[in-house]
Design a protein around this motif. Sequence first.
Motif, PDB file in Angstrom:
ATOM      1  N   ILE A 101     -10.656  10.179  -1.657  1.00  0.00           N
ATOM      2  CA  ILE A 101     -12.082   9.859  -1.707  1.00  0.00           C
ATOM      3  C   ILE A 101     -12.280   8.651  -2.623  1.00  0.00           C
ATOM      4  CG2 ILE A 101     -14.389  10.727  -2.227  1.00  0.00           C
ATOM      5  CD1 ILE A 101     -13.219  13.569  -1.942  1.00  0.00           C
ATOM      6  N   PRO A 102     -12.581   7.458  -2.067  1.00  0.00           N
ATOM      7  CA  PRO A 102     -12.831   6.289  -2.914  1.00  0.00           C
ATOM      8  C   PRO A 102     -14.230   6.349  -3.519  1.00  0.00           C
ATOM      9  CG  PRO A 102     -13.000   5.694  -0.594  1.00  0.00           C
ATOM     10  CD  PRO A 102     -12.585   7.135  -0.630  1.00  0.00           C
ATOM     11  N   VAL A 103     -14.308   6.622  -4.811  1.00  0.00           N
ATOM     12  CA  VAL A 103     -15.599   6.700  -5.499  1.00  0.00           C
ATOM     13  C   VAL A 103     -16.131   5.299  -5.774  1.00  0.00           C
ATOM     14  CG1 VAL A 103     -16.793   7.537  -7.556  1.00  0.00           C
ATOM     15  CG2 VAL A 103     -14.973   8.905  -6.520  1.00  0.00           C
ATOM     16  N   GLU A 104     -15.283   4.415  -6.297  1.00  0.00           N
ATOM     17  CA  GLU A 104     -15.612   3.014  -6.516  1.00  0.00           C
ATOM     18  C   GLU A 104     -14.385   2.200  -6.143  1.00  0.00           C
ATOM     19  OE1 GLU A 104     -17.443   0.071  -9.992  1.00  0.00           O
ATOM     20  OE2 GLU A 104     -17.025   2.186 -10.420  1.00  0.00           O
ATOM     21  N   LYS A 105     -14.516   1.322  -5.167  1.00  0.00           N
ATOM     22  CA  LYS A 105     -13.383   0.605  -4.590  1.00  0.00           C
ATOM     23  C   LYS A 105     -12.500  -0.038  -5.655  1.00  0.00           C
ATOM     24  CE  LYS A 105     -12.247  -3.061  -1.288  1.00  0.00           C
ATOM     25  NZ  LYS A 105     -11.222  -2.259  -0.593  1.00  0.00           N
ATOM     26  N   ASP A 106     -11.209   0.293  -5.593  1.00  0.00           N
ATOM     27  CA  ASP A 106     -10.181  -0.248  -6.482  1.00  0.00           C
ATOM     28  C   ASP A 106     -10.409   0.063  -7.953  1.00  0.00           C
ATOM     29  OD1 ASP A 106      -8.758  -1.343  -4.365  1.00  0.00           O
ATOM     30  OD2 ASP A 106      -9.866  -3.229  -4.442  1.00  0.00           O
ATOM     31  N   LYS A 107     -11.278   1.040  -8.233  1.00  0.00           N
ATOM     32  CA  LYS A 107     -11.527   1.413  -9.624  1.00  0.00           C
ATOM     33  C   LYS A 107     -11.404   2.911  -9.859  1.00  0.00           C
ATOM     34  CE  LYS A 107     -14.429  -2.518 -10.961  1.00  0.00           C
ATOM     35  NZ  LYS A 107     -15.752  -2.925 -11.526  1.00  0.00           N
ATOM     36  N   VAL A 108     -12.031   3.713  -8.998  1.00  0.00           N
ATOM     37  CA  VAL A 108     -11.987   5.166  -9.169  1.00  0.00           C
ATOM     38  C   VAL A 108     -11.731   5.804  -7.800  1.00  0.00           C
ATOM     39  CG1 VAL A 108     -13.176   7.244  -9.934  1.00  0.00           C
ATOM     40  CG2 VAL A 108     -13.631   5.056 -11.072  1.00  0.00           C
ATOM     41  N   PRO A 112       0.788  -1.242   0.000  1.00  0.00           N
ATOM     42  CA  PRO A 112       0.000   0.000   0.000  1.00  0.00           C
ATOM     43  C   PRO A 112       0.813   1.281   0.000  1.00  0.00           C
ATOM     44  CG  PRO A 112      -0.039  -1.046   2.167  1.00  0.00           C
ATOM     45  CD  PRO A 112       0.604  -2.020   1.231  1.00  0.00           C
ATOM     46  N   TYR A 113       2.014   1.282   0.617  1.00  0.00           N
ATOM     47  CA  TYR A 113       2.772   2.525   0.700  1.00  0.00           C
ATOM     48  C   TYR A 113       3.314   2.958  -0.657  1.00  0.00           C
ATOM     49  CZ  TYR A 113       7.264   0.056   0.395  1.00  0.00           C
ATOM     50  OH  TYR A 113       8.329  -0.696  -0.025  1.00  0.00           O
ATOM     51  N   ALA A 114       3.374   2.020  -1.604  1.00  0.00           N
ATOM     52  CA  ALA A 114       3.905   2.355  -2.926  1.00  0.00           C
ATOM     53  C   ALA A 114       2.808   2.692  -3.927  1.00  0.00           C
ATOM     54  CB  ALA A 114       4.743   1.192  -3.456  1.00  0.00           C
ATOM     55  N   THR A 115       1.549   2.766  -3.489  1.00  0.00           N
ATOM     56  CA  THR A 115       0.451   3.038  -4.414  1.00  0.00           C
ATOM     57  C   THR A 115      -0.093   4.454  -4.281  1.00  0.00           C
ATOM     58  OG1 THR A 115      -1.217   2.234  -2.850  1.00  0.00           O
ATOM     59  CG2 THR A 115      -0.240   0.614  -4.325  1.00  0.00           C
ATOM     60  N   THR A 116       0.380   5.209  -3.306  1.00  0.00           N
ATOM     61  CA  THR A 116      -0.172   6.549  -3.084  1.00  0.00           C
ATOM     62  C   THR A 116       0.522   7.621  -3.915  1.00  0.00           C
ATOM     63  OG1 THR A 116       1.329   6.993  -1.224  1.00  0.00           O
ATOM     64  CG2 THR A 116      -0.772   5.905  -0.732  1.00  0.00           C
ATOM     65  N   ARG A 117       1.582   7.247  -4.634  1.00  0.00           N
ATOM     66  CA  ARG A 117       2.302   8.221  -5.449  1.00  0.00           C
ATOM     67  C   ARG A 117       3.009   7.488  -6.584  1.00  0.00           C
ATOM     68  NH1 ARG A 117       7.438   7.149  -4.758  1.00  0.00           N
ATOM     69  NH2 ARG A 117       8.089   6.130  -2.826  1.00  0.00           N
ATOM     70  N   TYR A 118       3.488   8.278  -7.535  1.00  0.00           N
ATOM     71  CA  TYR A 118       4.292   7.742  -8.632  1.00  0.00           C
ATOM     72  C   TYR A 118       5.749   8.066  -8.296  1.00  0.00           C
ATOM     73  CZ  TYR A 118      -0.388   7.276 -10.453  1.00  0.00           C
ATOM     74  OH  TYR A 118      -1.702   6.939 -10.583  1.00  0.00           O
ATOM     75  N   GLY A 157      -8.357   2.685 -11.978  1.00  0.00           N
ATOM     76  CA  GLY A 157      -7.729   1.373 -12.015  1.00  0.00           C
ATOM     77  C   GLY A 157      -7.335   0.894 -10.631  1.00  0.00           C
ATOM     78  N   PRO A 158      -6.996  -0.408 -10.498  1.00  0.00           N
ATOM     79  CA  PRO A 158      -6.580  -0.976  -9.214  1.00  0.00           C
ATOM     80  C   PRO A 158      -5.194  -0.491  -8.809  1.00  0.00           C
ATOM     81  CG  PRO A 158      -6.336  -2.594 -10.949  1.00  0.00           C
ATOM     82  CD  PRO A 158      -7.020  -1.411 -11.577  1.00  0.00           C
ATOM     83  N   LYS A 159      -4.774  -0.850  -7.597  1.00  0.00           N
ATOM     84  CA  LYS A 159      -3.523  -0.326  -7.070  1.00  0.00           C
ATOM     85  C   LYS A 159      -2.302  -0.761  -7.880  1.00  0.00           C
ATOM     86  CE  LYS A 159      -5.129   0.167  -2.310  1.00  0.00           C
ATOM     87  NZ  LYS A 159      -4.945  -0.235  -0.898  1.00  0.00           N
ATOM     88  N   ASP A 160      -2.362  -1.938  -8.477  1.00  0.00           N
ATOM     89  CA  ASP A 160      -1.200  -2.429  -9.211  1.00  0.00           C
ATOM     90  C   ASP A 160      -1.151  -1.968 -10.661  1.00  0.00           C
ATOM     91  OD1 ASP A 160      -0.088  -3.739  -7.080  1.00  0.00           O
ATOM     92  OD2 ASP A 160      -1.057  -5.646  -7.516  1.00  0.00           O
ATOM     93  N   LYS A 161      -2.232  -1.357 -11.144  1.00  0.00           N
ATOM     94  CA  LYS A 161      -2.242  -0.854 -12.520  1.00  0.00           C
ATOM     95  C   LYS A 161      -3.264   0.268 -12.608  1.00  0.00           C
ATOM     96  CE  LYS A 161      -3.095  -2.077 -17.348  1.00  0.00           C
ATOM     97  NZ  LYS A 161      -3.668  -3.070 -18.286  1.00  0.00           N
ATOM     98  N   ASN A 162      -2.787   1.494 -12.613  1.00  0.00           N
ATOM     99  CA  ASN A 162      -3.715   2.626 -12.656  1.00  0.00           C
ATOM    100  C   ASN A 162      -3.086   3.822 -13.340  1.00  0.00           C
ATOM    101  OD1 ASN A 162      -2.478   4.491 -10.495  1.00  0.00           O
ATOM    102  ND2 ASN A 162      -2.727   2.579  -9.363  1.00  0.00           N
ATOM    103  N   ALA A 163      -3.954   4.753 -13.727  1.00  0.00           N
ATOM    104  CA  ALA A 163      -3.536   6.012 -14.338  1.00  0.00           C
ATOM    105  C   ALA A 163      -4.215   7.161 -13.611  1.00  0.00           C
ATOM    106  CB  ALA A 163      -3.894   6.030 -15.821  1.00  0.00           C
ATOM    107  N   SER A 164      -3.544   8.278 -13.522  1.00  0.00           N
ATOM    108  CA  SER A 164      -4.087   9.457 -12.848  1.00  0.00           C
ATOM    109  C   SER A 164      -3.967  10.681 -13.739  1.00  0.00           C
ATOM    110  CB  SER A 164      -3.345   9.728 -11.529  1.00  0.00           C
ATOM    111  OG  SER A 164      -3.585   8.717 -10.583  1.00  0.00           O
ATOM    112  N   ILE A 165      -5.034  11.467 -13.748  1.00  0.00           N
ATOM    113  CA  ILE A 165      -5.022  12.775 -14.404  1.00  0.00           C
ATOM    114  C   ILE A 165      -5.241  13.826 -13.326  1.00  0.00           C
ATOM    115  CG2 ILE A 165      -6.152  14.267 -16.086  1.00  0.00           C
ATOM    116  CD1 ILE A 165      -6.946  11.827 -17.640  1.00  0.00           C
TER     117      ILE A 165
END
Length: 305
Positions: free
Chosen positions: A165-172, A94-100, A201-209
């Motif tokens: 804010i988790p809009v949809e768990k592990d998706k948005v 989890p600590y590696a999913t909060t940032r790039y 996307g999920p924690k292991d594969k996601n994109a952020s704008i």
Amino acid sequence: MKNQCLVYALFMAFAVFFAPDSSYGQENPDSSKVVIETADGNEYIGVILMQNSQSIVLKTDNIGEITLPKSTVVSIRPVKNGEIKDGQYWFENPYATTRYFYNPSGYGLPAGEGYYQNTWILLNQLSIGITDNVSIGVGMIPVFLFTLGSGGSSTPIWFTPKVSIPVEKDKVNIGLGALYATVLGEGSGGAGILYGTSTFGPKDKNASIGFGWGYTTDDGISKKPTISFSYIHRKKPKWAFLTENYFISAGDEAFLILSGGARYLGKTISIDFGGFTFIVTGGGQEILPILPWLSFTVPLKFGNN
């Protein structure tokens, strides 16, 4: 020209993000499997065949049946859905999913967990999850360590609160936050950025704008936002590809910051390495040399976690 650069960068990023990946969407083949952690730091995955007050007999896929002394067992937990992929165990990180590289994602740190990040020795940041949806980071550049005996020095510091804010768990997931930086030892004001980011996307594969507005205590908030696009794809249990990119418009000029690299994922440390390049447009185009990036991140736990 600057709009063409932005469109091209976003198109390529989305093309990579939505490329098919057979490793995702697979569920654990056996829901009865457990993860057993021992005092020496090893983890064993398998099905418990027998246990008593003295030992546990575990049937594993790769080394067969093993017997573990009960006194060496630190924890036993069921394997979560999605942690077994192509026969390999992908531990949660989890600590590696909060940032790039540095740009934040919409995911938040769990309450009581955090990390210390060091980039090129100079940049230091400590981030802590206050709740599952609120975190704060504090950082500094210890200039004083390099100016001993010079009669004192100024010290840059910064604060980075974030609400997830988790809009949809592990998706948005949506992240809202700010960065405020100032220099101790100087009478000048501070500066920073207010931002919002959407992660898909999920924690292991996601994109952020993301969109961010810079500000200073003297001049207020800028009118034009900085646009960011970041992406991470964990291809192996301990390796992930990541990229972090920015589009900045300033008057008649535009700046495109592109990056790419990899992350080694360990349970006690992660290592990010890659490079950044800068494209300047407006009255001509200039591509600056690639600047290397190297950072180390150590996970932390607080309280009873």
